[in-house]
Scaffold this active site. Structure first.
Site, PDB file in Angstrom:
ATOM      1  N   ASP A   1       0.843  -1.195   0.000  1.00  0.00           N
ATOM      2  CA  ASP A   1       0.000   0.000   0.000  1.00  0.00           C
ATOM      3  C   ASP A   1       0.880   1.248   0.000  1.00  0.00           C
ATOM      4  OD1 ASP A   1       0.887  -0.205   2.622  1.00  0.00           O
ATOM      5  OD2 ASP A   1      -1.085  -0.558   3.485  1.00  0.00           O
TER       6      ASP A   1
ATOM      7  N   ASN B   1      -9.175  -0.914  12.749  1.00  0.00           N
ATOM      8  CA  ASN B   1     -10.542  -1.048  12.241  1.00  0.00           C
ATOM      9  C   ASN B   1     -10.703  -2.324  11.409  1.00  0.00           C
ATOM     10  OD1 ASN B   1      -9.112  -0.443   9.955  1.00  0.00           O
ATOM     11  ND2 ASN B   1     -10.291   1.386   9.391  1.00  0.00           N
TER      12      ASN B   1
ATOM     13  N   HIS C   1      -8.639  -3.288   8.958  1.00  0.00           N
ATOM     14  CA  HIS C   1      -8.165  -3.201   7.579  1.00  0.00           C
ATOM     15  C   HIS C   1      -6.905  -4.044   7.345  1.00  0.00           C
ATOM     16  CE1 HIS C   1      -5.577   0.719   8.239  1.00  0.00           C
ATOM     17  NE2 HIS C   1      -4.827  -0.348   8.401  1.00  0.00           N
TER      18      HIS C   1
ATOM     19  N   GLU D   1     -10.122  -0.805   3.525  1.00  0.00           N
ATOM     20  CA  GLU D   1     -10.879  -0.293   4.658  1.00  0.00           C
ATOM     21  C   GLU D   1     -12.197  -1.058   4.825  1.00  0.00           C
ATOM     22  OE1 GLU D   1      -9.288   1.518   6.529  1.00  0.00           O
ATOM     23  OE2 GLU D   1      -8.709   3.477   5.763  1.00  0.00           O
TER      24      GLU D   1
HETATM   25  C1  GLP Z   1      -1.501   0.693   8.482  1.00  0.00           C
HETATM   26  C2  GLP Z   1      -1.133   0.118   7.104  1.00  0.00           C
HETATM   27  C3  GLP Z   1      -1.103  -1.367   7.120  1.00  0.00           C
HETATM   28  C4  GLP Z   1      -0.504  -1.806   8.431  1.00  0.00           C
HETATM   29  C5  GLP Z   1      -1.539  -1.560   9.498  1.00  0.00           C
HETATM   30  C6  GLP Z   1      -1.095  -1.874  10.897  1.00  0.00           C
HETATM   31  O1  GLP Z   1      -2.419   1.733   8.372  1.00  0.00           O
HETATM   32  N1  GLP Z   1      -1.974   0.547   6.035  1.00  0.00           N
HETATM   33  O2  GLP Z   1      -0.387  -1.858   6.011  1.00  0.00           O
HETATM   34  O3  GLP Z   1      -0.186  -3.172   8.366  1.00  0.00           O
HETATM   35  O4  GLP Z   1      -2.044  -0.239   9.393  1.00  0.00           O
HETATM   36  O5  GLP Z   1      -0.099  -0.977  11.331  1.00  0.00           O
HETATM   37  P1  GLP Z   1       0.734  -1.182  12.660  1.00  0.00           P
HETATM   38  O6  GLP Z   1       1.567  -2.403  12.460  1.00  0.00           O
HETATM   39  O7  GLP Z   1       1.570   0.066  12.805  1.00  0.00           O
HETATM   40  O8  GLP Z   1      -0.249  -1.364  13.765  1.00  0.00           O
END
Ligand code: GLP
Length: 248
Positions: free
Chosen positions: A65, A133, A135, A140
């Site tokens: 992403d 959330n 995702h 989303e």
């Molecule tokens: C982010 C990214 C994801 C990531 C997720 C968890 O917004 N879009 O690719 O894996 O949320 O992030 P974190 O590991 O910092 O909790």
């Protein structure tokens, strides 16, 4: 779907390294999708220690992403983050990462280009983090399980959680590219990493709740070979024996 409960974050990161090595065993030029975010940092640290990451030397990485609408050289690009935290420490050239052009003039066309890249050959291994959330990548709530690579509007929840990376919500771009859930589902092996008590509630929903686009991570139960590695603090809220497909 397999569930591995790790003792703590270090144990989770060790399991993740073993999983990735196993998933790519015997593949000369693997195709890999790896996430940014905080959860995989321990895995990346392990990969960069000694020669542990050697098995990724010839890998091609497809970006999971990326923010949309910022210059490619902007400090917030997730491609830049990925290079700083993984590729550079492993001495892997930037060219090994097939990335979204965050500044593409025609974002929809850019998404179509990346969908073609991601589906041309099989993704051998895909590692994902879990959004608060539910995702995956930037798929989303409301994302169709068959969705393809596309441009999305970030939800208020994601803007809030991503503000932690940049210090202020105003610095979080409002739109992003993401590989689709249907795109990710083509991966031979998929790993979801979940750490910390703040993820306990959404992890329980992802593992126990009914499959619904409102919780994108519930799509994992239909993937070809999905594993969840969660540490005990993230497992906390889940009643024993309630995982949809428990095995540990
Ligand atoms: C982010 C990214 C994801 C990531 C997720 C968890 O917004 N879009 O690719 O894996 O949320 O992030 P974190 O590991 O910092 O909790």
């Amino acid at each position: 779907m397999k569930l591995i409960v790790a003792d703590d974050y270090e144990d989770l990161s060790r399991h993740a390294l073993a999983w990735l090595r196993g998933a790519l065993a015997g593949i000369d030029i693997p195709t890999v999708v790896l996430p940014t975010g905080n959860t995989p940092l321990g895995l990346y640290h392990n990969l960069a220690t000694g020669s542990k990451g050697q098995f990724l030397a010839n890998a091609r990485f497809i970006q999971l992403d990326e923010y949309q609408g910022i210059p490619r050289e902007d400090f917030r690009t997730l491609a830049g983050w990925f290079w700083r935290i993984l590729l550079n420490p492993l001495s892997i050239p930037k060219t090994a990462l097939i990335s979204f052009d965050s500044s593409a003039r025609d974002p929809d066309r850019e998404a179509v280009r990346m969908e073609a890249v991601a589906t041309k050959t099989d993704i051998d291994a895909c590692v994902l983090g879990l959004g608060l959330n539910g995702h995956l990548g930037f798929n989303e709530p409301g994302s169709d399980f068959a969705s393809q690579t596309r441009v999305v509007d970030l939800s208020a929840d994601s803007i809030k959680s991503n503000a932690a990376y940049w210090g202020d919500e105003a610095l979080v771009p409002r739109r992003a590219f993401t590989l689709g859930l249907g795109t990710l589902a083509t991966s031979r092996h998929t790993l979801l990493l979940v750490s910390g008590p703040h993820k306990a509630s959404i992890l329980a929903t992802a593992l126990i709740g009914p499959q619904t686009p409102e919780v994108p991570a519930t799509c994992l139960a239909s993937f070809r070979d999905a594993t969840v590695i969660a540490d005990r603090s993230a497992i906390g809220a889940m009643p024993r024996g309630r995982s949809r497909h428990p095995s540990n």
